[in-house]
Design a protein around this motif. Structure first.
Motif, mmCIF file in Angstrom:
data_model
loop_
_atom_site.group_PDB
_atom_site.id
_atom_site.type_symbol
_atom_site.label_atom_id
_atom_site.label_comp_id
_atom_site.label_asym_id
_atom_site.label_seq_id
_atom_site.Cartn_x
_atom_site.Cartn_y
_atom_site.Cartn_z
ATOM 1 N N LEU A 162 0.832 -1.199 0.000
ATOM 2 C CA LEU A 162 0.000 0.000 0.000
ATOM 3 C C LEU A 162 0.868 1.251 0.000
ATOM 4 C CD1 LEU A 162 -2.711 1.431 0.083
ATOM 5 C CD2 LEU A 162 -2.706 1.134 2.589
ATOM 6 N N THR A 163 1.915 1.255 0.797
ATOM 7 C CA THR A 163 2.830 2.405 0.816
ATOM 8 C C THR A 163 3.499 2.582 -0.542
ATOM 9 O OG1 THR A 163 3.237 2.124 3.182
ATOM 10 C CG2 THR A 163 4.878 3.382 1.930
ATOM 11 N N PHE A 164 3.980 1.506 -1.118
ATOM 12 C CA PHE A 164 4.623 1.558 -2.435
ATOM 13 C C PHE A 164 3.659 2.091 -3.491
ATOM 14 C CE2 PHE A 164 5.354 -0.430 -6.566
ATOM 15 C CZ PHE A 164 6.619 0.070 -6.855
ATOM 16 N N GLU A 165 2.457 1.539 -3.527
ATOM 17 C CA GLU A 165 1.474 1.942 -4.544
ATOM 18 C C GLU A 165 1.010 3.384 -4.332
ATOM 19 O OE1 GLU A 165 -1.554 -1.115 -4.872
ATOM 20 O OE2 GLU A 165 -0.014 -2.637 -5.246
ATOM 21 N N THR A 166 0.869 3.810 -3.077
ATOM 22 C CA THR A 166 0.498 5.200 -2.790
ATOM 23 C C THR A 166 1.585 6.146 -3.289
ATOM 24 O OG1 THR A 166 -0.797 4.530 -0.852
ATOM 25 C CG2 THR A 166 -0.104 6.839 -0.963
ATOM 26 N N ASP A 167 2.841 5.821 -3.008
ATOM 27 C CA ASP A 167 3.959 6.654 -3.469
ATOM 28 C C ASP A 167 4.040 6.686 -4.990
ATOM 29 O OD1 ASP A 167 4.563 7.103 -0.817
ATOM 30 O OD2 ASP A 167 6.361 5.860 -0.793
ATOM 31 N N LEU A 168 3.842 5.539 -5.623
ATOM 32 C CA LEU A 168 3.878 5.452 -7.085
ATOM 33 C C LEU A 168 2.790 6.324 -7.706
ATOM 34 C CD1 LEU A 168 4.904 4.078 -9.720
ATOM 35 C CD2 LEU A 168 3.207 2.281 -9.275
ATOM 36 N N VAL A 169 1.581 6.229 -7.190
ATOM 37 C CA VAL A 169 0.453 7.011 -7.715
ATOM 38 C C VAL A 169 0.672 8.499 -7.448
ATOM 39 C CG1 VAL A 169 -2.012 7.483 -7.354
ATOM 40 C CG2 VAL A 169 -1.211 5.132 -7.679
ATOM 41 N N ALA A 170 1.144 8.842 -6.265
ATOM 42 C CA ALA A 170 1.386 10.248 -5.932
ATOM 43 C C ALA A 170 2.440 10.863 -6.858
ATOM 44 C CB ALA A 170 1.813 10.383 -4.468
ATOM 45 N N THR A 200 3.331 9.827 -9.830
ATOM 46 C CA THR A 200 2.784 9.860 -11.186
ATOM 47 C C THR A 200 1.812 11.025 -11.343
ATOM 48 O OG1 THR A 200 3.042 7.471 -11.412
ATOM 49 C CG2 THR A 200 1.479 8.539 -12.904
ATOM 50 N N LEU A 201 0.952 11.226 -10.356
ATOM 51 C CA LEU A 201 -0.016 12.317 -10.409
ATOM 52 C C LEU A 201 0.690 13.673 -10.439
ATOM 53 C CD1 LEU A 201 -3.039 12.959 -10.464
ATOM 54 C CD2 LEU A 201 -2.990 12.988 -7.954
ATOM 55 N N LYS A 202 1.734 13.820 -9.648
ATOM 56 C CA LYS A 202 2.493 15.075 -9.638
ATOM 57 C C LYS A 202 3.139 15.313 -11.003
ATOM 58 C CE LYS A 202 5.357 18.126 -7.156
ATOM 59 N NZ LYS A 202 5.012 19.000 -6.082
ATOM 60 N N LYS A 203 3.715 14.268 -11.581
ATOM 61 C CA LYS A 203 4.376 14.395 -12.886
ATOM 62 C C LYS A 203 3.369 14.750 -13.981
ATOM 63 C CE LYS A 203 7.247 11.873 -16.158
ATOM 64 N NZ LYS A 203 7.887 10.603 -16.480
ATOM 65 N N PHE A 223 -7.665 11.703 -19.309
ATOM 66 C CA PHE A 223 -6.877 11.693 -18.078
ATOM 67 C C PHE A 223 -6.652 10.258 -17.592
ATOM 68 C CE2 PHE A 223 -6.557 12.480 -13.364
ATOM 69 C CZ PHE A 223 -5.274 12.996 -13.412
ATOM 70 N N ILE A 224 -7.689 9.435 -17.641
ATOM 71 C CA ILE A 224 -7.549 8.031 -17.235
ATOM 72 C C ILE A 224 -6.523 7.328 -18.114
ATOM 73 C CG2 ILE A 224 -8.755 5.801 -17.231
ATOM 74 C CD1 ILE A 224 -11.217 7.283 -16.099
ATOM 75 N N GLU A 225 -6.551 7.582 -19.405
ATOM 76 C CA GLU A 225 -5.585 6.949 -20.313
ATOM 77 C C GLU A 225 -4.160 7.400 -20.006
ATOM 78 O OE1 GLU A 225 -4.147 4.249 -22.695
ATOM 79 O OE2 GLU A 225 -6.247 4.373 -22.106
ATOM 80 N N LYS A 226 -3.963 8.682 -19.711
ATOM 81 C CA LYS A 226 -2.632 9.179 -19.321
ATOM 82 C C LYS A 226 -2.138 8.461 -18.076
ATOM 83 C CE LYS A 226 -2.439 13.969 -20.887
ATOM 84 N NZ LYS A 226 -2.417 15.367 -20.452
ATOM 85 N N LEU A 227 -3.024 8.292 -17.099
ATOM 86 C CA LEU A 227 -2.657 7.596 -15.875
ATOM 87 C C LEU A 227 -2.267 6.152 -16.166
ATOM 88 C CD1 LEU A 227 -5.467 8.929 -13.535
ATOM 89 C CD2 LEU A 227 -3.014 9.255 -13.177
ATOM 90 N N ARG A 228 -3.073 5.462 -16.957
ATOM 91 C CA ARG A 228 -2.777 4.066 -17.274
ATOM 92 C C ARG A 228 -1.437 3.924 -17.973
ATOM 93 N NH1 ARG A 228 -8.783 2.671 -19.551
ATOM 94 N NH2 ARG A 228 -9.757 2.236 -17.514
ATOM 95 N N GLU A 229 -1.181 4.801 -18.941
ATOM 96 C CA GLU A 229 0.097 4.740 -19.669
ATOM 97 C C GLU A 229 1.268 4.984 -18.724
ATOM 98 O OE1 GLU A 229 0.115 7.339 -23.072
ATOM 99 O OE2 GLU A 229 -1.726 6.451 -23.869
ATOM 100 N N ALA A 230 1.161 6.025 -17.901
ATOM 101 C CA ALA A 230 2.258 6.377 -16.989
ATOM 102 C C ALA A 230 2.513 5.287 -15.955
ATOM 103 C CB ALA A 230 1.966 7.703 -16.305
ATOM 104 N N LEU A 231 1.461 4.662 -15.471
ATOM 105 C CA LEU A 231 1.615 3.647 -14.444
ATOM 106 C C LEU A 231 1.989 2.275 -14.998
ATOM 107 C CD1 LEU A 231 -1.372 4.725 -12.201
ATOM 108 C CD2 LEU A 231 1.049 4.782 -11.551
ATOM 109 N N SER A 232 1.816 2.086 -16.292
ATOM 110 C CA SER A 232 2.145 0.805 -16.917
ATOM 111 C C SER A 232 3.554 0.770 -17.492
ATOM 112 C CB SER A 232 1.139 0.492 -18.025
ATOM 113 O OG SER A 232 -0.152 0.354 -17.484
ATOM 114 N N SER A 233 4.206 1.908 -17.522
ATOM 115 C CA SER A 233 5.559 1.941 -18.126
ATOM 116 C C SER A 233 6.643 1.708 -17.104
ATOM 117 C CB SER A 233 5.790 3.255 -18.836
ATOM 118 O OG SER A 233 5.641 4.344 -17.968
#
Length: 136
Positions: A59-67, A69-72, A126-136
């Motif tokens: 959960l900590t890892f995924e929260t940091d990853l999402v945060a 990515t969202l900032k970027k 926006f959802i597609e941008k998130l998916r691309e960024a989180l899948s790379s």
């Protein structure tokens, strides 16, 4: 064995983005802020300390990853992260991009004004941008 079920309020107030590992990632339907919600796919859990130690790390890892990515993606001034759960008891973590001058800056997002829906095309983009960024 219990089957994971998403709280009906989380279901109705957000759009599915993707499943990351432990968590379902969802986008709040309130377009005033880029607002993501991580929901660990575990039954009957309302507190972080109720997760196994490994799930806590995930959960900590995924929260940091999402945060990050969202900032970027958004160029946000600040990323707010919180797990309140006073109304929706199912464990979920809010990750919200904030900008100087946004609705209610620098105050909290909770309980402020009325939610504004996304335009369908902007939401999907926006959802597609998130998916691309989180899948790379």
């Amino acid at each position: 064995m219990d089957v994971f079920a998403l709280d009906r309020r989380l279901q109705s107030d957000s759009h599915s983005v993707m499943q990351i590992g432990l968590c379902d990632l969802r986008l709040s339907k309130d377009a005033r802020w880029p607002w993501l919600i991580l929901v660990p796919r575990r039954c009957d859990v309302s507190e972080v300390f109720e997760l196994t130690p490994l799930d806590q790390v995930m959960l900590t890892f995924e929260t940091d990853l999402v945060a990050a990515t969202l900032k970027k993606i958004t160029g946000a001034t600040k990323i707010n992260v919180g797990a309140l759960g006073n109304i929706v008891r199912q464990l979920h973590v809010h990750v919200i991009a904030r900008f100087e001058g946004d609705a209610n800056w620098p105050g909290p997002v909770w309980g402020f004004g009325k939610a504004e829906p996304y335009e369908e095309g902007k939401r999907d983009e926006f959802i597609e941008k998130l998916r691309e960024a989180l899948s790379s």
